[in-house]
Design a protein around this motif. Sequence first.
Motif, short mmCIF file in Angstrom:
data_model
loop_
_atom_site.label_atom_id
_atom_site.label_comp_id
_atom_site.label_asym_id
_atom_site.label_seq_id
_atom_site.Cartn_x
_atom_site.Cartn_y
_atom_site.Cartn_z
N PHE A 55 15.07 -8.19 -42.81
CA PHE A 55 16.23 -7.52 -42.24
C PHE A 55 17.54 -7.85 -42.94
O PHE A 55 18.47 -7.05 -42.92
CB PHE A 55 16.38 -7.89 -40.76
CG PHE A 55 15.16 -7.59 -39.95
CD1 PHE A 55 14.71 -6.30 -39.80
CD2 PHE A 55 14.45 -8.61 -39.35
CE1 PHE A 55 13.57 -6.01 -39.06
CE2 PHE A 55 13.32 -8.35 -38.60
CZ PHE A 55 12.88 -7.05 -38.46
N LEU A 56 17.63 -9.03 -43.54
CA LEU A 56 18.89 -9.48 -44.11
C LEU A 56 18.83 -9.68 -45.61
O LEU A 56 19.70 -10.30 -46.20
CB LEU A 56 19.33 -10.80 -43.44
CG LEU A 56 19.47 -10.75 -41.92
CD1 LEU A 56 19.96 -12.09 -41.40
CD2 LEU A 56 20.43 -9.64 -41.50
N PRO A 114 23.21 0.81 -36.55
CA PRO A 114 24.47 1.12 -35.87
C PRO A 114 24.83 2.61 -35.92
O PRO A 114 24.47 3.33 -36.85
CB PRO A 114 25.52 0.31 -36.66
CG PRO A 114 24.74 -0.74 -37.38
CD PRO A 114 23.40 -0.15 -37.66
N THR A 115 25.56 3.06 -34.91
CA THR A 115 26.08 4.42 -34.85
C THR A 115 27.30 4.55 -35.76
O THR A 115 28.14 3.65 -35.82
CB THR A 115 26.47 4.80 -33.41
OG1 THR A 115 25.31 4.69 -32.58
CG2 THR A 115 27.03 6.21 -33.33
N LYS A 175 21.31 -3.88 -42.48
CA LYS A 175 21.02 -4.70 -41.30
C LYS A 175 21.01 -3.84 -40.05
O LYS A 175 21.96 -3.12 -39.77
CB LYS A 175 22.05 -5.81 -41.16
CG LYS A 175 21.74 -6.79 -40.02
CD LYS A 175 22.75 -7.91 -39.94
CE LYS A 175 24.05 -7.44 -39.33
NZ LYS A 175 24.97 -8.56 -39.03
N PRO A 176 19.94 -3.91 -39.26
CA PRO A 176 19.92 -3.19 -37.98
C PRO A 176 20.85 -3.86 -36.98
O PRO A 176 21.27 -5.00 -37.15
CB PRO A 176 18.45 -3.29 -37.53
CG PRO A 176 17.69 -3.84 -38.70
CD PRO A 176 18.67 -4.61 -39.52
N ASP A 177 21.15 -3.14 -35.92
CA ASP A 177 21.84 -3.73 -34.77
C ASP A 177 20.87 -4.53 -33.92
O ASP A 177 21.19 -5.60 -33.42
CB ASP A 177 22.47 -2.63 -33.90
CG ASP A 177 23.95 -2.44 -34.19
OD1 ASP A 177 24.51 -3.27 -34.93
OD2 ASP A 177 24.52 -1.47 -33.68
N GLN A 178 19.67 -3.97 -33.77
CA GLN A 178 18.74 -4.50 -32.77
C GLN A 178 17.30 -4.27 -33.21
O GLN A 178 16.98 -3.29 -33.89
CB GLN A 178 19.00 -3.79 -31.43
CG GLN A 178 18.32 -4.39 -30.22
CD GLN A 178 18.73 -3.67 -28.94
OE1 GLN A 178 19.39 -2.65 -28.96
NE2 GLN A 178 18.33 -4.23 -27.80
N PHE A 221 20.90 -8.69 -33.87
CA PHE A 221 21.21 -9.27 -35.18
C PHE A 221 22.67 -9.70 -35.31
O PHE A 221 23.02 -10.34 -36.30
CB PHE A 221 20.84 -8.27 -36.28
CG PHE A 221 19.36 -8.09 -36.44
CD1 PHE A 221 18.59 -9.05 -37.07
CD2 PHE A 221 18.72 -6.98 -35.91
CE1 PHE A 221 17.22 -8.92 -37.20
CE2 PHE A 221 17.35 -6.82 -36.03
CZ PHE A 221 16.59 -7.79 -36.67
N ASN A 222 23.50 -9.37 -34.35
CA ASN A 222 24.86 -9.88 -34.33
C ASN A 222 24.95 -11.25 -33.68
O ASN A 222 25.98 -11.91 -33.73
CB ASN A 222 25.78 -8.90 -33.60
CG ASN A 222 25.83 -7.55 -34.28
OD1 ASN A 222 26.09 -7.48 -35.48
ND2 ASN A 222 25.57 -6.49 -33.54
#
Length: 334
Positions: free
Chosen positions: A199-200, A249-250, A206-209, A178-179
């Motif tokens: 997702f947005l 994200p972490t 928003k997830p990373d992946q 998603f980046n």
Amino acid sequence: MKGLTGILALLFVLCQMSLFGSPLEIFSGRYKLVLYPDSGSFSLQYLSDTGKNRYESLFDDRNNSANTFFSVLCDGRVFKLSRKAGRPLVAEVTESGARFVFSPSDDFEVKQYFSFVTDASGLGQDFLRIETILENISGKPRAYALKALFDTYLGESEGIHFTTNVRNRISSELSIDFNRDKDSILISSGKNRNLVIPFLFQGVTKPDQLIISNWTRLNTLAWLPSVVEGRTFNTVYSVNDSAVLLVWPTRILESGQTMKVNMILSASIPALLQTAAGSTPDSAASAEEYRLRLIDQIIQRISEMERNTDAIDPEEIKNLNEILDQLLSNQGVR
């Protein structure tokens, strides 16, 4: 002696059922949410257009939805959010819906709230919000992350397992970053029902992946599975069994700090697609194809309700017609 053993076994089963509690059911409009205290999972169902009071699940809910679950990464260790021996799991109805409380470790606690939102921010449709709040109770800073595995199935019988706002057909293994990628919504469509995951959208974390693969390949002990893009959804254990993994994200949390992850699920395609951020494809050709596909989906949905007059929802008809008018007036379509 055998008779006594049988009685004791029956008493044990009854005690376990009493301990875990019955599933919790929450109704809102045409939706039914079910929380399963024995698995720590849930199912989202939608009232069928055929039959009386018959609900269809939007993802696989066999075995109390045990194949759909959230997991936490804590300093490199993976914890599945489910019932564990010696660890409390609370499932209860709340004023706005229902919630789980997980305590899988002395290092963190997770509260997961489920609530239905009606026509919020111009969506035009109801949806389920899942709010996951993780608290660091370890007494020192730690790194945490969250992921969710959904055992989807609506698209499996159609051959087109998933679509997004920029991909018309997803039928093999895929990883979306998603980046980098412009996908903003995922759809799993069956003949009569849809599962929609934005997702947005405003209010969504928003997830990373997003990883789409065979369920077995996503259900790994490692935090992230290995990905081979283009690989089929088949394994030696299961055929055509697609699933989705969302990874957020972490974050580093100080002791006592919390992190919150929000996601939403819906059965409605058109209204969500019209309001999802970044939902227009890049090229003019793909945008036109995308618009025509939406028109076809809306017409099919209106025709479906007209054939089943008992299932007509006036508000949904109104929203669909408004969106259809907008799409038909775009670029001079007649």
